[in-house]
Design a protein around this motif. Structure first.
Motif, short mmCIF file in Angstrom:
data_model
loop_
_atom_site.label_atom_id
_atom_site.label_comp_id
_atom_site.label_asym_id
_atom_site.label_seq_id
_atom_site.Cartn_x
_atom_site.Cartn_y
_atom_site.Cartn_z
N ALA A 68 0.82 -1.21 0.00
CA ALA A 68 0.00 0.00 0.00
C ALA A 68 0.86 1.26 0.00
O ALA A 68 0.61 2.20 -0.77
CB ALA A 68 -0.92 -0.01 1.22
N VAL A 69 1.87 1.28 0.83
CA VAL A 69 2.75 2.44 0.92
C VAL A 69 3.48 2.68 -0.40
O VAL A 69 3.61 3.82 -0.87
CB VAL A 69 3.76 2.24 2.08
CG1 VAL A 69 4.90 3.23 1.97
CG2 VAL A 69 3.05 2.38 3.41
N MET A 70 3.94 1.60 -1.00
CA MET A 70 4.65 1.71 -2.28
C MET A 70 3.77 2.37 -3.34
O MET A 70 4.25 3.17 -4.15
CB MET A 70 5.09 0.31 -2.72
CG MET A 70 5.61 0.20 -4.14
SD MET A 70 4.30 -0.17 -5.36
CE MET A 70 3.77 -1.79 -4.83
N SER A 71 2.50 2.05 -3.34
CA SER A 71 1.61 2.55 -4.39
C SER A 71 1.17 3.99 -4.16
O SER A 71 0.56 4.60 -5.04
CB SER A 71 0.38 1.65 -4.50
OG SER A 71 -0.39 1.70 -3.31
N HIS A 72 1.48 4.56 -2.98
CA HIS A 72 1.09 5.94 -2.68
C HIS A 72 2.27 6.86 -2.46
O HIS A 72 2.11 7.97 -1.96
CB HIS A 72 0.17 5.96 -1.45
CG HIS A 72 -1.20 5.44 -1.71
ND1 HIS A 72 -1.50 4.09 -1.67
CD2 HIS A 72 -2.36 6.07 -2.05
CE1 HIS A 72 -2.78 3.92 -1.95
NE2 HIS A 72 -3.32 5.09 -2.19
N THR A 73 3.47 6.39 -2.79
CA THR A 73 4.67 7.23 -2.71
C THR A 73 5.46 7.09 -4.00
O THR A 73 5.21 6.18 -4.80
CB THR A 73 5.55 6.82 -1.51
OG1 THR A 73 5.85 5.40 -1.60
CG2 THR A 73 4.86 7.09 -0.19
N LYS A 74 6.42 7.97 -4.20
CA LYS A 74 7.18 7.97 -5.45
C LYS A 74 8.60 7.44 -5.29
O LYS A 74 9.10 6.74 -6.15
CB LYS A 74 7.21 9.38 -6.03
CG LYS A 74 5.84 9.91 -6.44
CD LYS A 74 5.94 11.31 -7.01
CE LYS A 74 4.57 11.84 -7.43
NZ LYS A 74 4.64 13.22 -7.97
N THR A 75 9.25 7.82 -4.20
CA THR A 75 10.64 7.43 -4.01
C THR A 75 10.86 6.63 -2.74
O THR A 75 11.88 5.96 -2.60
CB THR A 75 11.56 8.67 -3.96
OG1 THR A 75 11.16 9.50 -2.86
CG2 THR A 75 11.46 9.46 -5.25
N LEU A 76 9.94 6.70 -1.79
CA LEU A 76 10.11 6.04 -0.50
C LEU A 76 10.19 4.52 -0.69
O LEU A 76 9.39 3.93 -1.40
CB LEU A 76 8.92 6.37 0.39
CG LEU A 76 9.10 6.12 1.89
CD1 LEU A 76 10.08 7.13 2.49
CD2 LEU A 76 7.76 6.21 2.61
N ARG A 77 11.16 3.91 -0.01
CA ARG A 77 11.39 2.48 -0.16
C ARG A 77 10.79 1.71 1.02
O ARG A 77 11.05 2.05 2.18
CB ARG A 77 12.89 2.19 -0.26
CG ARG A 77 13.60 2.97 -1.35
CD ARG A 77 15.05 2.58 -1.47
NE ARG A 77 15.18 1.21 -1.96
CZ ARG A 77 16.35 0.61 -2.15
NH1 ARG A 77 17.48 1.26 -1.88
NH2 ARG A 77 16.41 -0.63 -2.60
N PRO A 78 9.98 0.69 0.77
CA PRO A 78 9.44 -0.13 1.86
C PRO A 78 10.43 -1.19 2.31
O PRO A 78 10.92 -1.99 1.52
CB PRO A 78 8.20 -0.77 1.23
CG PRO A 78 8.52 -0.85 -0.23
CD PRO A 78 9.42 0.31 -0.54
N LEU A 79 10.76 -1.18 3.61
CA LEU A 79 11.62 -2.21 4.21
C LEU A 79 10.70 -3.17 4.94
O LEU A 79 10.22 -2.89 6.04
CB LEU A 79 12.63 -1.56 5.17
CG LEU A 79 13.54 -2.49 5.98
CD1 LEU A 79 14.30 -3.46 5.09
CD2 LEU A 79 14.49 -1.68 6.84
N VAL A 80 10.40 -4.30 4.31
CA VAL A 80 9.40 -5.24 4.83
C VAL A 80 10.08 -6.46 5.45
O VAL A 80 11.20 -6.80 5.10
CB VAL A 80 8.42 -5.69 3.73
CG1 VAL A 80 7.65 -4.50 3.18
CG2 VAL A 80 9.16 -6.41 2.60
N ALA A 81 9.36 -7.10 6.36
CA ALA A 81 9.93 -8.21 7.12
C ALA A 81 9.66 -9.55 6.45
O ALA A 81 8.52 -9.85 6.09
CB ALA A 81 9.37 -8.22 8.53
N VAL A 82 10.72 -10.34 6.30
CA VAL A 82 10.56 -11.75 5.95
C VAL A 82 10.93 -12.54 7.19
O VAL A 82 11.89 -12.20 7.90
CB VAL A 82 11.44 -12.14 4.75
CG1 VAL A 82 12.92 -12.05 5.07
CG2 VAL A 82 11.10 -13.55 4.28
N ARG A 83 10.14 -13.59 7.49
CA ARG A 83 10.35 -14.35 8.71
C ARG A 83 10.68 -15.79 8.35
O ARG A 83 9.79 -16.59 8.07
CB ARG A 83 9.11 -14.26 9.60
CG ARG A 83 8.73 -12.81 9.90
CD ARG A 83 7.65 -12.69 10.93
NE ARG A 83 8.13 -13.09 12.26
CZ ARG A 83 7.40 -12.98 13.36
NH1 ARG A 83 6.18 -12.48 13.30
NH2 ARG A 83 7.88 -13.36 14.53
#
Length: 397
Positions: A68-83
């Motif tokens: 969701a964040v990726m689709s509403h920003t232009k340059t901001l990078r999502p740092l997501v968790a893999v477990r």
């Protein structure tokens, strides 16, 4: 250790369990889609480059929020968790590749081997009580993820599609992996990542085995906020492991170092300290006792270090160094150290960390929306200017 010539990046934290001015009480703001997007956009406007999206039973799912964040920003990078161990590694690789493709190369992966024992039990993790074994599993998991990315055949239009010459070449060059927990025997159909060889891994943990896994697989070793001398010691330990791995396996690698901390910037130091104590002003004695009991049960070495730091600083009003405060750790787990002061003071403390080798900071404050703008508008420009001056002073003449 210094890294004066290195550029420094800054990230922020998304409050996916709710947000507010206080810790240790119910959040004032729900983690709605609109609010999380608002925080992300504020971070982007304020000059922050990425957002850490946490994981755990109290948080909204990091991958859903990251998308969701990726689709509403232009340059901001999502740092997501893999477990590792909770989702099949090839499936995690496909998810990461999809996020990287759809964000045009912005995906970043935070490797979380633990969390609270209660959370791991709720998730049905058979290694919930086996700290070191979780890292052994994580080694295999990350190896399979990397191979799935680097040996990807790309998306197939159909499972019966005839492979072209390049796809056959990838398949023939595959490197089978057979481990205790996972096997990887053939190239897979998964999106090819925009970033090469693949999205970067962040990995934290202060135990010896965590540091070994970080050296072998992570691009950035992430530490929770501690006094500068403690951070310097941890970096020295990682560098020693890095040299050992290089000697054993011939792997030459330059490690990057990250720091997870809280920040509080005000016009005067007196205002800053008053605001810091205000954050924990509504915490009940019962909540503190409950938190102490939970923290005491942890098998995470980095949380044990936070516990030690808090206990050492109780007699000094939780002050552990100039502008460094551990009061939040009474009821907040994780990277709870707070850098308190004016824009100049906060920038100076961050400069000192950067001079030790920290090249990326993941910061946060309460509430996260207002404090992202506050830090970005006041302290970040001061840091940038001071770091630029140090780079110029260290440049060869």
């Amino acid at each position: 250790m210094t890294a004066i010539r290195e550029e420094i990046s800054f990230g922020w934290f998304l409050p996916t369990a709710g947000d507010g001015k206080y810790v240790g009480v119910a959040p004032e703001r729900e983690p709605s889609l609109s609010y999380l997007i608002e925080v992300a956009r504020a971070a982007e406007r304020s000059g922050l480059e990425y957002v850490l999206i946490p994981t755990g039973g109290a948080c909204l799912d990091a991958w859903v929020v990251g998308s969701a964040v990726m689709s509403h920003t232009k340059t901001l990078r999502p740092l997501v968790a893999v477990r590792p161990g909770l989702v099949a590694p090839v499936l995690a690789a496909r998810m990461g590749a999809a996020l990287d493709v759809l964000s045009n190369g912005r995906a970043m992966i935070n490797v979380v081997t633990g969390s609270s024992v209660q959370d791991l039990e709720e998730l049905g993790d058979p290694l919930a009580h086996s700290h070191d074994e979780r890292y052994i599993r994580a080694q295999e998991y990350l190896e399979v993820m990397q191979q799935a990315w680097t040996q990807s055949e790309g998306l197939a239009a159909t499972e019966f599609q005839v492979k072209d010459a390049s796809a056959r070449a990838v398949s023939e060059e595959k490197q089978p992996f057979h481990g205790k927990y996972y096997q990887f025997t053939r190239a897979v159909s998964t999106p090819q990542t925009v970033q090469k060889p693949h999205p970067p891994f962040f990995l934290g943990g202060s135990s010896p085995i965590a540091k070994r896994v970080a050296v072998e697989y992570a691009d950035t070793y992430l530490m929770w906020g501690e006094p500068h001398a403690w951070i310097e010691q941890q970096i020295e330990e990682i560098e020693g492991i890095r040299k050992q791995v290089e000697a054993e396996k011939g792997i030459e690698k330059v490690m990057k170092y990250g720091l997870r901390a809280q920040v509080l910037v005000r016009d005067t130091e007196e205002e800053a300290w008053a605001a810091a104590w205000e954050i924990i002003s509504k915490v009940s004695p019962e909540a503190i006792k409950q938190a102490e009991a939970a923290f005491a049960k942890t098998d995470a070495t980095n949380q044990q270090r936070q516990n030690e730091l808090r206990e050492q600083s109780k007699g000094q009003n939780f002050v552990v160094g100039p502008n460094l405060w551990t009061g939040l750790s009474l009821v907040r787990s994780g990277g709870a150290i707070l850098i308190v002061g004016t824009a100049e003071q906060v920038a100076d403390r961050l400069i000192e960390y950067a001079e030790l080798g920290i090249s990326t900071f993941i910061l946060s404050g309460y509430p996260h929306l207002e404090e992202a703008e506050n830090f970005g508008n006041k302290a970040l420009p001061v840091f940038r200017e001071k770091w630029k001056q140090r780079q110029a002073a260290s440049a060869p003449v």
